[in-house]
Design an enzyme around this catalytic site. Structure first.
Site, PDB file in Angstrom:
ATOM      1  N   ARG A  50      24.491   1.145  -9.819  1.00 43.05           N
ATOM      2  CA  ARG A  50      23.050   0.885  -9.639  1.00 43.05           C
ATOM      3  C   ARG A  50      22.561  -0.294 -10.475  1.00 43.05           C
ATOM      4  O   ARG A  50      21.853  -1.165  -9.966  1.00 43.05           O
ATOM      5  CB  ARG A  50      22.237   2.131  -9.979  1.00 43.05           C
ATOM      6  CG  ARG A  50      22.177   3.121  -8.864  1.00 43.05           C
ATOM      7  CD  ARG A  50      21.294   4.306  -9.191  1.00 43.05           C
ATOM      8  NE  ARG A  50      21.749   5.453  -8.450  1.00 43.05           N
ATOM      9  CZ  ARG A  50      21.440   5.698  -7.178  1.00 43.05           C
ATOM     10  NH1 ARG A  50      20.640   4.888  -6.515  1.00 43.05           N
ATOM     11  NH2 ARG A  50      21.927   6.752  -6.561  1.00 43.05           N
ATOM     12  N   LEU A  87      12.220  10.572 -10.315  1.00 45.55           N
ATOM     13  CA  LEU A  87      12.148  10.446  -8.858  1.00 45.55           C
ATOM     14  C   LEU A  87      10.875  11.104  -8.304  1.00 45.55           C
ATOM     15  O   LEU A  87      10.652  12.299  -8.526  1.00 45.55           O
ATOM     16  CB  LEU A  87      13.387  11.090  -8.218  1.00 45.55           C
ATOM     17  CG  LEU A  87      13.459  10.988  -6.695  1.00 45.55           C
ATOM     18  CD1 LEU A  87      13.619   9.548  -6.236  1.00 45.55           C
ATOM     19  CD2 LEU A  87      14.576  11.863  -6.146  1.00 45.55           C
ATOM     20  N   GLU A 144      -0.591   7.328   6.296  1.00 42.01           N
ATOM     21  CA  GLU A 144       0.124   6.444   5.376  1.00 42.01           C
ATOM     22  C   GLU A 144      -0.299   4.991   5.597  1.00 42.01           C
ATOM     23  O   GLU A 144      -0.444   4.224   4.658  1.00 42.01           O
ATOM     24  CB  GLU A 144       1.642   6.549   5.585  1.00 42.01           C
ATOM     25  CG  GLU A 144       2.247   7.842   5.102  1.00 42.01           C
ATOM     26  CD  GLU A 144       3.768   7.818   5.146  1.00 42.01           C
ATOM     27  OE1 GLU A 144       4.373   6.785   4.815  1.00 42.01           O
ATOM     28  OE2 GLU A 144       4.365   8.850   5.521  1.00 42.01           O
ATOM     29  N   HIS A 174       4.979   8.219  -0.722  1.00 40.81           N
ATOM     30  CA  HIS A 174       5.845   9.379  -0.501  1.00 40.81           C
ATOM     31  C   HIS A 174       5.160  10.320   0.484  1.00 40.81           C
ATOM     32  O   HIS A 174       3.967  10.614   0.333  1.00 40.81           O
ATOM     33  CB  HIS A 174       6.116  10.095  -1.832  1.00 40.81           C
ATOM     34  CG  HIS A 174       7.045  11.253  -1.660  1.00 40.81           C
ATOM     35  ND1 HIS A 174       8.405  11.091  -1.475  1.00 40.81           N
ATOM     36  CD2 HIS A 174       6.820  12.587  -1.607  1.00 40.81           C
ATOM     37  CE1 HIS A 174       8.971  12.282  -1.326  1.00 40.81           C
ATOM     38  NE2 HIS A 174       8.026  13.204  -1.406  1.00 40.81           N
ATOM     39  N   MET A 188      14.734   3.684   0.212  1.00 45.48           N
ATOM     40  CA  MET A 188      15.364   4.989  -0.011  1.00 45.48           C
ATOM     41  C   MET A 188      16.497   4.921  -1.042  1.00 45.48           C
ATOM     42  O   MET A 188      17.523   5.570  -0.881  1.00 45.48           O
ATOM     43  CB  MET A 188      15.869   5.550   1.330  1.00 45.48           C
ATOM     44  CG  MET A 188      14.792   5.667   2.392  1.00 45.48           C
ATOM     45  SD  MET A 188      13.320   6.607   1.898  1.00 45.48           S
ATOM     46  CE  MET A 188      13.881   8.263   2.242  1.00 45.48           C
ATOM     47  N   ASN A 220       4.939   3.297  -4.947  1.00 48.24           N
ATOM     48  CA  ASN A 220       5.714   3.953  -3.891  1.00 48.24           C
ATOM     49  C   ASN A 220       4.769   4.775  -3.023  1.00 48.24           C
ATOM     50  O   ASN A 220       3.740   5.257  -3.496  1.00 48.24           O
ATOM     51  CB  ASN A 220       6.765   4.884  -4.513  1.00 48.24           C
ATOM     52  CG  ASN A 220       7.641   5.541  -3.453  1.00 48.24           C
ATOM     53  OD1 ASN A 220       8.048   4.897  -2.481  1.00 48.24           O
ATOM     54  ND2 ASN A 220       7.934   6.823  -3.618  1.00 48.24           N
ATOM     55  N   GLY A 245      10.149   0.218   8.883  1.00 49.23           N
ATOM     56  CA  GLY A 245       9.110  -0.654   8.336  1.00 49.23           C
ATOM     57  C   GLY A 245       7.733  -0.524   8.950  1.00 49.23           C
ATOM     58  O   GLY A 245       6.987  -1.510   9.011  1.00 49.23           O
TER      59      GLY A 245
HETATM   60  C1  GAR Z   1       7.520   6.843   5.269  1.00 47.61           C
HETATM   61  O1  GAR Z   1       7.130   8.069   5.809  1.00 47.61           O
HETATM   62  C2  GAR Z   1       7.511   6.888   3.754  1.00 47.61           C
HETATM   63  O2  GAR Z   1       6.478   7.690   3.238  1.00 47.61           O
HETATM   64  C3  GAR Z   1       8.861   7.505   3.479  1.00 47.61           C
HETATM   65  O3  GAR Z   1       9.711   6.877   4.389  1.00 47.61           O
HETATM   66  C4  GAR Z   1       8.985   6.566   5.580  1.00 47.61           C
HETATM   67  C5  GAR Z   1       9.212   5.109   5.878  1.00 47.61           C
HETATM   68  O4  GAR Z   1       8.657   4.779   7.117  1.00 47.61           O
HETATM   69  N1  GAR Z   1       9.269   7.272   2.137  1.00 47.61           N
HETATM   70  C6  GAR Z   1       9.983   8.147   1.429  1.00 47.61           C
HETATM   71  O5  GAR Z   1      10.386   9.198   1.879  1.00 47.61           O
HETATM   72  C7  GAR Z   1      10.280   7.719  -0.006  1.00 47.61           C
HETATM   73  N2  GAR Z   1      10.762   8.815  -0.757  1.00 47.61           N
HETATM   74  P1  GAR Z   1       8.454   3.268   7.521  1.00 47.61           P
HETATM   75  O6  GAR Z   1       9.805   2.569   7.314  1.00 47.61           O
HETATM   76  O7  GAR Z   1       8.107   3.334   8.969  1.00 47.61           O
HETATM   77  O8  GAR Z   1       7.374   2.671   6.686  1.00 47.61           O
END
Ligand code: GAR
Length: 219
Positions: A70, A149, A179, A114, A95, A112, A17
């Site tokens: 799902r 996706l 990010e 990515h 995820m 989202n 998170g």
């Molecule tokens: C982040 O790098 C995000 O971009 C990626 O998971 C990580 C979560 O980090 N998301 C994906 O790969 C979605 N396909 P966080 O829990 O520290 O925010």
């Protein structure tokens, strides 16, 4: 805040998170005209839930393994999310693949993040794959979510150089730093009404967006 309405966010997570933390911090400091109304994790006990609790935000667990399929999981997830009447549903390291039933329900309000310069490197292990492919640039993308996706309309990207001696962990850390600035920018544009999704097309300042916006052009 400058006549801008505060948006209500429900944030979906599956792990540590850190993107959620950035949103909580930016919301608390007033930098972001949005409030996190609830955080929901499909993985019980993850650290992101603790971050929400520490910020005084409802932190809910919905273990997808309790459901046969799902659609069953998503029906309950929708019910939980909609209790908080969000303007936006934010996937921050969530995820789970989502079905069209879910993505249509939140069409135009489901975002989202990515960790790649989409459309390059959909799916997992993006940092390893970018290095293996000999990319000189890598980064992260915010996009509207559709049932495809990592395939929905792109909004904004942040870029970092891939260094000659990079390894996936160092590259991931530099991308993650970017990010943490990306979501706030996209959410601000949505709050200001500058950014919209109309059927399949993203509009920015009244013009259809042909290429994703670049964070570097706005900071
Ligand atoms: C982040 O790098 C995000 O971009 C990626 O998971 C990580 C979560 O980090 N998301 C994906 O790969 C979605 N396909 P966080 O829990 O520290 O925010």
């Amino acid at each position: 805040m400058n006549g801008i309405r505060k948006l209500r966010l429900v944030v979906l997570i599956s792990g540590r998170g850190s993107n959620l933390q950035a949103l909580l911090d930016q919301s608390a400091s007033g930098e972001l005209s949005a409030e996190v109304a609830a955080v929901i994790s499909n993985q019980p006990g993850v650290y992101g839930l603790e971050r929400a609790r520490q910020a005084g935000v409802p932190a809910l667990e919905l273990d997808h393994r309790r459901f046969a399929d799902r659609p069953g999981f998503e029906a309950v997830l929708i019910e939980l999310i909609d209790r908080y009447s969000p303007d936006l549903v934010i996937l921050a390291g969530f995820m789970r693949v989502l079905t069209a039933g879910f993505t249509e329900h939140y069409r135009g309000r489901l975002l989202n993040i990515h960790p790649s310069l989409l459309p390059k490197f959909r799916g997992l292990h993006t940092h390893e794959r970018a290095i293996a492919a000999g990319e000189t640039e890598h980064g992260a993308t915010i996009h509207f979510v559709t049932a495809e996706l990592d395939g929905g309309p792109l909004i904004v990207q942040a870029r970092v150089p891939v260094l000659p001696d990079d390894d996936p962990d160092h590259l991931a850390a530099r991308v993650l730093e970017q990010e943490h600035r990306l979501y706030s920018q996209a959410i601000r544009w949505l709050a200001e009404g500058r950014l919209k999704l109309d059927v399949e097309r993203v509009w920015f300042d009244g013009e259809p967006l042909r290429e994703p916006l670049q964070l570097a052009d706005f900071v």
